[in-house]
Scaffold this active site. Structure first.
Site, PDB file in Angstrom:
ATOM      1  N   HIS A  12      43.410  34.051  39.875  1.00  0.00           N
ATOM      2  CA  HIS A  12      43.262  33.640  38.729  1.00  0.00           C
ATOM      3  C   HIS A  12      44.082  33.045  37.431  1.00  0.00           C
ATOM      4  O   HIS A  12      46.059  33.759  37.869  1.00  0.00           O
ATOM      5  CB  HIS A  12      43.428  35.629  38.169  1.00  0.00           C
TER       6      HIS A  12
ATOM      7  N   CYS B 151      36.871  34.081  40.697  1.00  0.00           N
ATOM      8  CA  CYS B 151      36.377  35.504  40.304  1.00  0.00           C
ATOM      9  C   CYS B 151      35.384  35.944  40.634  1.00  0.00           C
ATOM     10  O   CYS B 151      34.398  35.456  41.047  1.00  0.00           O
ATOM     11  CB  CYS B 151      37.588  36.225  40.109  1.00  0.00           C
TER      12      CYS B 151
ATOM     13  N   GLU C 169      44.940  31.711  35.402  1.00  0.00           N
ATOM     14  CA  GLU C 169      45.398  31.890  33.978  1.00  0.00           C
ATOM     15  C   GLU C 169      46.346  33.534  34.055  1.00  0.00           C
ATOM     16  O   GLU C 169      46.402  33.011  32.516  1.00  0.00           O
ATOM     17  CB  GLU C 169      43.811  32.673  33.438  1.00  0.00           C
TER      18      GLU C 169
ATOM     19  N   ILE D 129      42.638  39.643  41.867  1.00  0.00           N
ATOM     20  CA  ILE D 129      41.828  41.122  41.627  1.00  0.00           C
ATOM     21  C   ILE D 129      40.680  41.573  41.939  1.00  0.00           C
ATOM     22  O   ILE D 129      40.101  40.901  42.225  1.00  0.00           O
ATOM     23  CB  ILE D 129      42.266  41.129  40.155  1.00  0.00           C
TER      24      ILE D 129
ATOM     25  N   GLY E 264      36.309  39.276  35.894  1.00  0.00           N
ATOM     26  CA  GLY E 264      35.585  40.151  35.126  1.00  0.00           C
ATOM     27  C   GLY E 264      34.674  40.764  36.348  1.00  0.00           C
ATOM     28  O   GLY E 264      34.639  40.698  37.409  1.00  0.00           O
ATOM     29  N   GLU E 265      33.641  41.767  35.685  1.00  0.00           N
ATOM     30  CA  GLU E 265      32.941  41.990  36.392  1.00  0.00           C
ATOM     31  C   GLU E 265      31.739  41.483  36.647  1.00  0.00           C
ATOM     32  O   GLU E 265      30.216  40.825  35.788  1.00  0.00           O
ATOM     33  CB  GLU E 265      32.143  43.558  36.263  1.00  0.00           C
TER      34      GLU E 265
END
Lengths: 191, 300
Positions: free
Chosen positions: A173, A80, A175, A137, A48-49
């Site tokens: 990632h 991440c 997942e 990502i 995420g961020e």
């Protein structure tokens, strides 16, 4: 008894982690408060961020309780943004970004560039017989690996999966690609 | 290590495009018109900013043709923040989208808020490396956009009104129809659903199997308070776009931070009560019955 695993659900890809952990047989809790964190045996910190998650950790009163649990060797899987939050040193982060400092790595945020540079690729993972399909990502890159940190996978020259004590961190990632092996191994190591 | 070496990386794949949408879940994407606003948004915890010339309420007030932002403005916003930057292209205006891709934008919004460039066709989004988000008022529209390559859907609501009623209507319609399709008795009913929704049959079948869209479903258009954000999240939205609601409020940094927290703690009324206190004035709202132009009607 099923292990009780928390997925930090302040923001980001928590739903995909929860789904894969449940499919691997774990009991999963979404974690947004200190009370919820106290109930779980292990934690996944999703992508995420990292800047957003850092602020929400603080505003939700989770920063100190989380640091305490990590100090007490709670097993944690960070992917991440989760890797960024767990690393000792962050390059290209915000000045006020919190770092839990659990894993002795230097990590550069958004090291590959914009979303146009996001990619998927097969990587070789220590202990897996066939390649793992990894999705990156706007991924961070590991620029320095400290003593006591084991590199379990690389993409090109860059370490992308590392382990240190009770923490496993991935720049990609696991997942998202439908391969349950990393989550299954995380759960197996809990018992 | 017995596994073989790394394969060649693949960019712009469906998994990679949908993957970024996955990472924006539980977050707030904020409309900004200057680099300064972008910094305020990032400081407040936005997961992404949408760079545009005018927020929807000003587009409504000023009228005229509304187009893609000046690349110089987009680049200033990109330089100001480290979070993903989105920008809008007009419906059907693939040349604007090509320019936004060349600028290294992280997500393109093919948006009804801008003046449509094509009254029949939407952009062929499969042709791009950059991912696209599109608006939808109902499930058929959402599945048509996904069929064209959209990797994120946002319910349209009615942008620039500060009125949540249209967002609620659209979300209830999309989520309700997904629930009804998942309960369908046989394939014949799915054929009928595809016909009724004017949607690609394989996507209707996918909704029947999974109970959800093949891409994340976010909400836009009318969110003006933390309570609005909580409402749409409880109705099934997985993240929120906030346009005029932040920078048309009396204290934008405070309102922005409060809406970010509300999206995280959307199911916890006690936390929401604390977050909602003392925020100053929310943006002035508009009654949708009084609107001369309904932006949500744009899109085909």
């Amino acid at each position: 008894m099923k292990p009780r695993v928390g997925v930090l659900a302040l923001q980001g890809g928590f739903a995909a982690h929860a789904a894969i952990l449940e499919s691997c047989g774990a009991r999963v809790d979404e974690i947004r408060t200190a009370e919820q964190l106290a109930l779980v045996d292990a934690l996944v910190m999703p992508g995420g961020e990292s800047t957003t998650m850092s602020m929400l950790l603080e505003r939700s009163g989770l920063l100190a309780p989380l640091a305490e649990r990590l100090d007490a060797q709670m097993a944690v899987l960070g992917t991440c943004a989760g890797m960024i939050l767990l690393a000792r040193e962050v390059v290209d982060g915000r000045a006020d970004q919190h770092s839990l400092g659990l894993v002795d790595l230097t990590v550069r945020r958004n090291a590959y560039g914009t979303q146009l540079e996001s990619f998927e690729a097969d990587i070789a993972v220590e202990g897996f017989e066939t390649p793992f399909h990894a999705v990156f990502i706007r991924a961070p890159a590991v620029e320095r690996v400290g003593a006591g940190v084991e590199v379990l996978a690389r993409h090109g020259d860059r370490p992308v999966l590392c382990r240190s004590g009770s923490a496993t961190v991935a720049a990609f990632h696991p997942e998202l690609s439908g391969d349950e092996r990393l989550h299954a191994r995380f759960l197996a190591d809990l018992s | 290590m017995s596994a073989t070496a790394s394969s060649d990386p693949a960019t712009g794949t469906t998994l990679v495009k949908r993957g970024l949408a996955e990472m924006l879940k539980g977050g707030v994407i904020m409309d900004v018109v200057t680099a300064e606003q972008a910094r305020i948004a990032e400081d407040a915890g936005a997961v992404s900013v949408m760079a545009l010339e005018r927020v929807p309420s000003d587009i409504r007030a000023h009228g005229g043709v509304s187009r893609m932002s000046d690349p110089e403005m987009v680049q200033r916003v990109q330089a100001a923040v480290s979070i993903p930057v989105m920008a809008k292209a007009r419906i059907g205006h693939f040349a604007e989208a090509q320019i936004l891709q060349a600028l290294g934008i992280d997500y393109v919004d093919e948006s009804e808020v801008l003046t449509p460039a094509d009254e029949v066709h939407h952009i062929d989004k499969w042709a791009f490396t950059v991912p696209f988000v599109c608006g939808a008022t109902n499930l058929g529209e959402a599945l048509r956009r996904i069929g064209e390559g959209a990797c994120m859907i946002r319910s349209k609501g009615e942008a620039g009104t500060g009125n949540i009623v249209e967002a609620v209507r659209h979300l209830r319609s999309i989520v309700g129809d997904m629930r009804r399709i998942a309960a369908a008795g046989d394939e014949a009913e799915l054929f009928q659903w595809a016909k009724q929704l004017q949607a690609p049959l394989p996507l209707v079948q996918e909704v029947a199997n999974t109970g959800w869209l093949p891409v994340p479903l976010f909400c836009a258009g009318g969110i003006a308070t933390p309570a609005d954000a909580s409402l749409v999240m409880q109705l099934g939205a997985e993240a929120a776009f906030v346009g005029s609601g932040i920078f048309k409020s009396s204290d934008p940094p405070k309102m922005a931070a409060a809406i970010v927290e509300a999206v995280t703690h959307y199911r916890d009324p006690e936390i929401l009560a604390k977050i909602s206190a003392g925020l100053g004035e929310a943006m002035a709202g508009l009654e949708t019955a009084d609107l001369a132009v309904k932006l949500a009607d744009r899109g085909w």
